[in-house]
Motif scaffolding. Structure first.
Motif, PDB file in Angstrom:
ATOM      1  N   ARG A   1     -47.393  22.331 -36.391  1.00 35.91           N
ATOM      2  CA  ARG A   1     -48.619  22.785 -35.721  1.00 35.91           C
ATOM      3  C   ARG A   1     -49.676  21.686 -35.701  1.00 35.91           C
ATOM      4  NH1 ARG A   1     -47.342  27.461 -38.791  1.00 35.91           N
ATOM      5  NH2 ARG A   1     -48.967  27.012 -40.337  1.00 35.91           N
TER       6      ARG A   1
ATOM      7  N   ASP B   1     -43.353  23.847 -40.907  1.00 31.15           N
ATOM      8  CA  ASP B   1     -43.913  24.487 -39.708  1.00 31.15           C
ATOM      9  C   ASP B   1     -45.408  24.200 -39.569  1.00 31.15           C
ATOM     10  OD1 ASP B   1     -41.445  25.496 -39.062  1.00 31.15           O
ATOM     11  OD2 ASP B   1     -41.810  27.467 -39.936  1.00 31.15           O
ATOM     12  N   LYS B   2     -46.108  24.136 -40.693  1.00 31.13           N
ATOM     13  CA  LYS B   2     -47.529  23.801 -40.632  1.00 31.13           C
ATOM     14  C   LYS B   2     -47.720  22.388 -40.089  1.00 31.13           C
ATOM     15  CE  LYS B   2     -50.349  25.055 -43.949  1.00 31.13           C
ATOM     16  NZ  LYS B   2     -51.080  25.093 -45.255  1.00 31.13           N
TER      17      LYS B   2
ATOM     18  N   LYS C   1     -51.342  19.496 -32.276  1.00 29.75           N
ATOM     19  CA  LYS C   1     -52.720  19.114 -31.993  1.00 29.75           C
ATOM     20  C   LYS C   1     -52.818  17.635 -31.623  1.00 29.75           C
ATOM     21  CE  LYS C   1     -54.853  23.053 -32.899  1.00 29.75           C
ATOM     22  NZ  LYS C   1     -55.596  23.793 -31.837  1.00 29.75           N
TER      23      LYS C   1
END
Length: 456
Positions: free
Chosen positions: A62, A58-59, A66
């Motif tokens: 993210r 999940d990181k 970006k």
């Protein structure tokens, strides 16, 4: 009770629709379900701990969000096909070191964070153009990567062996352990990485990159003089990626996240669908549409805008930021003609995907001495074309996907420190496709850094 972000250890747990792929057209797979060791190998994989965790995945999503928004850049690199014998500390550290060196240069050029991702800890399977290979009067199954069979051209070596999946799992675990140690234990310190780049600049062949290297060095020395100390200076995030080709392996390593009850492929943080397996009604697209990892799709020159939009609907129907990456592999001769309609269609549909260039696969040729190779100039021309297309469309060129190694091999022609065909006999090591060596990889980073300064 499970902790937040922990993945329930359920192996090949039931999940609605997760096994629908078994009833769909399935390409590029070994025929080994009747092998006497298949069931036990699959059971072992299903019972093993995950290699990566939902929180990490999940990181990464993210971070990729970006990139899709033009606020970061993605660097993805590593071997064409990992081999079991190369899972050593020296080989792994050389690849990580080269990627970190490239990332420092690209960070300067983009003036943005660089998401670092290795074609590592899972890139053991390879698609092939034919199920069999013939030499003289002997025909044997094609080599499909060491997770499936052996490279040696013998009947015993080329027999698909499901036990190799278990060995691949353990090799991946060892690789990830070393990567985590390197990137968290001081190996990735920005000051040390810049010192490595100074060695590259000592070669007169690379003098044309002296300006960028000097500016990076001054920036690092300025921070050091100011006493700057923060975690981002000393360590870095590093993610693993591979082509999700062998669905038996991916399915056995799929786990259910305790937070959401959703399935994650835990063989790597990021997985992609290849050019040969991206059929909209095929097994690979269906399976990866159901897992929560960020995923990529390779797009070759035959891709149509209609196909791209259909892939978005299938794989990212909710338009989740960071979910979907398109990795274009057009070839230098095609990039400026074939890519614009795809980019424009996605732009006009207001879909936020990550656009990445794979300048390697569309530029493969056969050298006069019989080796598969690529010309460095062709690779860089495709990269330049990729940037030009996005600049014209008003979209963001989000990253690089390259086959490279940290070793001093001779597999691709050209570069400032020139490689020619005469070096292939002694320094060609790849079992499948040619890779950029350490110096060529860094040279690419400097050239792309120059292009990124113009994008920003």
């Amino acid at each position: 009770m499970t902790a937040p972000g922990e993945i329930v250890h359920t192996g090949a747990a039931e999940y609605p629709g997760l096994d629908r792929w078994r009833d769909l057209p399935l390409k590029q797979q070994p025929h080994w379900q009747d092998h006497p060791d298949f069931d036990s190998a699959y059971a072992k994989l299903s019972a093993n701990p995950p290699l990566v965790f939902a929180g990490e995945v999940d990181k990464l999503k993210r971070r990729l969000a970006k990139v899709a928004q033009g606020e970061a850049f993605l660097l993805q690199g590593g071997d064409c096909a990992e081999t079991f014998s190369d899972i050593t500390a020296d080989k792994i550290s050389a690849k990580v070191k080269t990627l970190l060196q490239m990332a420092v240069v690209l960070t300067y050029g983009a003036a943005l964070p660089v998401v670092k991702m290795g074609r590592m800890a899972g890139q053991y399977a390879k698609p092939r153009s034919s199920d069999s290979e013939t030499r003289g009067e002997v025909t044997l199954p094609s080599f499909r990567g060491e997770i499936v069979n052996g490279f040696d051209f013998t009947a015993e070596s080329r027999l698909p062996d499901p036990k190799r999946m278990v060995e691949a799992y353990h090799k991946a675990a060892s690789t990830l352990n070393l990567i985590r140690a390197f990137t968290e234990g001081g190996f990735a310190d920005l000051r040390a990485v810049q010192q490595w780049n100074k060695g590259f600049m000592e070669n007169p062949a690379h003098a044309k990159y002296e300006r960028i290297a000097g500016e990076i060095d001054r920036a690092v020395r300025f921070m050091s003089a100011c006493g700057v100390e923060f975690e981002g200076l000393k360590r870095t995030e590093f993610y693993s990626a591979h082509e999700a080709l062998l669905l038996d392996y991916e399915r056995a390593l799929t786990r259910i996240d305790s937070r959401t009850g959703k399935p994650y492929v835990t063989s790597g943080h990021f997985v992609w669908i290849g050019e040969r397996t991206r059929d909209l009604d095929g097994a690979h697209v269906d399976y990866l549409s159901r897992v929560r990892n960020p995923i990529g799709v390779k797009l070759g020159p035959s891709t149509t805008p209609e196909t791209v939009l259909a892939l978005i609907e299938k794989l990212d129907p909710t338009r989740e930021p960071g979910r979907l990456t398109f990795i274009t592999r057009m070839g230098a001769a095609n990039i400026r003609q074939k890519l614009p309609p795809l980019v424009e269609a996605v732009r006009d549909a207001q879909a936020k995907v990550v656009w990445v260039t794979d300048p390697m696969h569309g530029n493969t040729i056969t050298a006069k001495n019989g080796y598969k190779t690529r010309r460095f100039d062709d690779v860089m021309d495709e990269v330049r074309g990729f940037f030009q297309v996005h600049q014209a469309a008003g979209t963001y060129p989000g990253g690089l996907h390259v086959e490279m190694t940290g070793d001093d091999v001779a597999e691709c022609l050209g570069g400032s420190d020139v490689i020619d065909e005469s070096a292939f006999n002694s320094r060609y090591e790849s079992l499948v496709d040619p890779r950029l060596n350490h110096k060529q990889s860094l040279e690419m980073a400097f050239l792309v850094a120059e292009a990124l300064t113009q994008v920003k």
